[in-house]
Write an enzyme that holds these catalytic residues in place. Structure first.
Site, PDB file in Angstrom:
ATOM      1  CG  ASP A  42      33.693  -6.642  13.794  1.00 48.04           C
ATOM      2  OD1 ASP A  42      34.256  -7.502  13.078  1.00 48.04           O
ATOM      3  OD2 ASP A  42      32.479  -6.436  13.761  1.00 48.04           O
ATOM      4  CG  HIS A  43      38.231 -10.050  11.718  1.00 47.37           C
ATOM      5  ND1 HIS A  43      37.566 -10.939  12.545  1.00 47.37           N
ATOM      6  CD2 HIS A  43      37.953 -10.438  10.458  1.00 47.37           C
ATOM      7  CE1 HIS A  43      36.921 -11.815  11.815  1.00 47.37           C
ATOM      8  NE2 HIS A  43      37.127 -11.544  10.544  1.00 47.37           N
ATOM      9  CG  HIS A  47      31.799 -10.307  11.761  1.00 50.53           C
ATOM     10  ND1 HIS A  47      32.764  -9.556  12.400  1.00 50.53           N
ATOM     11  CD2 HIS A  47      32.281 -11.575  11.753  1.00 50.53           C
ATOM     12  CE1 HIS A  47      33.762 -10.333  12.760  1.00 50.53           C
ATOM     13  NE2 HIS A  47      33.503 -11.550  12.386  1.00 50.53           N
TER      14      HIS A  47
END
Length: 494
Positions: free
Chosen positions: A182-183, A245
């Protein structure tokens, strides 16, 4: 910090946008920081017919565009010195044999059998690629080297598909080999939430139901669906953003202090938060959630089209581009404190933030002074477009009368630390190369996230929640304002 372990970095989907815009610039930044090993190689695997030299030029152009300072040739060459590109369909057996041969050749050249595989491909290819890797013994760790796989989001499209994908991947490799990325967790300010909470004695004691009125988590985008209309029609805002996110930001904000910053200690506390969220009731989703879609509007002095007019989008689509909802965490720390989450596209500006709004102090004193009540204190952790932390409090306005005005104390991450421009993937790639899974998602975290939104998916897929509308360039639909107004609260303006 020491350079990462020697390894071969294999990128599936190497000719795609993610590789060009983020992965290659991240490798350059790691090289510039001295964190890439000297024994390092990159193998690209994709269907596009591209020559290696052509890809090298494209990658170099993207690094030039991403960097604020001139690119150092030596630094770039150190990252991309050993680069090979394989053109192949993912179902072409000959292509996989060429890949296996290229990995053997690379392993000999760098003196290490370590391999990191990055799945920068469409979600429907995740399992296929991993099955092919397993069939060619490329996930086997018995040959004196580690093998790790980075899987992009979305990990499944509902609880059943996520659980099925987890089970099938578990049959191909061990859990410690799977890095669900999950960036958002690569952003320094997101990681700083933990440090801010647990390293500062003045905030953690008031981080609970006694002092906090409510929490808002926002991930707003000014962009539309761009060229991703086909994908977005299948996903929508809820699937695309919430289980990953928004829930990452939620768990970091709400969790108890972990026993350590090691992966298991951190993941255990995050899962506890997800497990403590009160089950959403499908029949009440019309009151506790809002789904909406953007119409045509004006953004930054430019007219923009409605979602239904975007490329690869059904002209009668009911896919949501905006999602907002209220949840409750049923534990000792947060009982009675509502959490409001929202995300959307084509909003007035790009903004991601966590807002902690504190309870009002007793107002009798201010009523006696015949003045308006001061604005509640707010702590704003801003993730985009700037990385900052702001504390809003009341101050007296100069003059003979007792009146107040909200003022802010502000800390800007980049200004203070003079940080270099980053993509957000550098930390995650480095951690994957060194075997640190702290910032990646465990299987039970993924499934717990999908379990929470499952009632909304069911309700939104039927007639349980009407599709609202909002103009592109606005703060979102009026129904989202009403969601908070029913609780005598309001969103922080974008």
């Amino acid at each position: 910090m020491q350079p990462a372990d020697p390894c071969t970095f294999v990128i599936f989907g190497a000719s795609g946008d993610l590789t060009r815009r983020l992965l290659i610039p991240s490798l350059y930044n790691l090289s510039e920081a001295g964190l890439l090993p000297d024994q390092f190689a990159v193998i690209g695997f994709a269907r596009s017919e591209s020559a290696e030299d052509e890809l090298r030029r494209t990658f170099k152009e993207m690094v030039d565009e991403a960097e604020s300072d001139p690119v150092h040739e030596e630094t770039y060459n150190r990252a991309m010195e050993r680069f090979e590109y394989i053109t192949s369909d993912f179902n072409d057996e000959a292509g996989w044999q060429r890949l296996a041969g290229a990995i053997d050749k690379s392993s000999t050249a760098i003196g290490s059998r370590n391999c990191l595989f990055y799945l920068a491909v469409a979600p429907e290819q995740f399992l296929n690629v991993c099955e092919r890797l397993a069939a060619h013994k490329l996930l086997d760790e018995t040959s004196h080297g580690w093998r790790r796989v980075i899987v992009e989001k979305p990990f499944g499209r509902d609880l059943a598909s996520a659980r099925d994908l987890n089970q099938k991947l578990a049959g191909l490799m061990a859990e410690h080999q799977i890095y669900r990325i999950d960036h958002y967790l690569g952003k320094e300010i997101v990681q700083n939430i933990m440090v801010f909470r647990f390293a500062n004695g003045i905030f953690e004691p008031i981080w609970n139901r006694r002092y906090v009125d409510h929490v808002q988590i926002t991930v707003a985008e000014s962009l539309g669906v761009e060229l991703r209309g086909g994908y977005y029609e299948q996903a929508g805002a809820l699937r695309d953003m919430v289980p990953n996110h928004l829930f990452q930001l939620l768990t970091l904000t709400a969790m108890e202090p972990p026993s350590s910053f090691a992966a298991n200690g951190l993941h255990n506390e995050q899962v506890k938060v997800l497990d403590a969220i009160e089950p959403l009731v499908a029949s009440e989703c019309g009151r506790t959630s809002v789904r909406a879609q953007y119409d045509a509007g004006r953004l930054a002095d430019t007219d923009v089209v409605a979602y239904r007019a975007e490329e690869k989008v059904d002209r009668s689509s009911t896919t949501e581009t905006y999602a907002a909802f209220r949840i409750a965490i049923d534990n000792w720390r947060w009982a009675g404190v509502p959490f409001y989450l929202r995300t959307g596209k084509r909003l007035t500006r790009k903004k991601s933030e966590v807002v902690i709004q504190f309870r009002q102090p007793p107002l009798a004193l201010f009523r006696q002074a015949s003045m308006d009540a001061p604005e509640p204190n707010q702590l704003v952790i801003s993730i985009q477009p700037e990385e900052s932390i702001k504390l809003r409090f009341a101050a007296k306005v100069p003059g003979p009368e007792i009146t107040t005005d909200p003022v802010e104390m502000r800390f800007n991450y980049n200004e203070h630390f003079m940080a270099e421009k980053q993509t957000g993937y550098e930390t995650l790639l480095y951690d994957a190369m060194t075997g640190d899974r702290s910032l990646f998602k465990r299987a039970d975290m993924v499934e717990a996230g999908w379990a929470i939104v499952e009632p909304m998916l069911r309700a939104w897929g039927g007639d349980g929640c009407a599709l609202a509308r909002y103009s592109a360039g606005s703060d979102g639909p009026a129904q989202a304002d009403e969601l908070l107004a029913r609780d005598q609260r309001r969103w922080r303006s974008l």
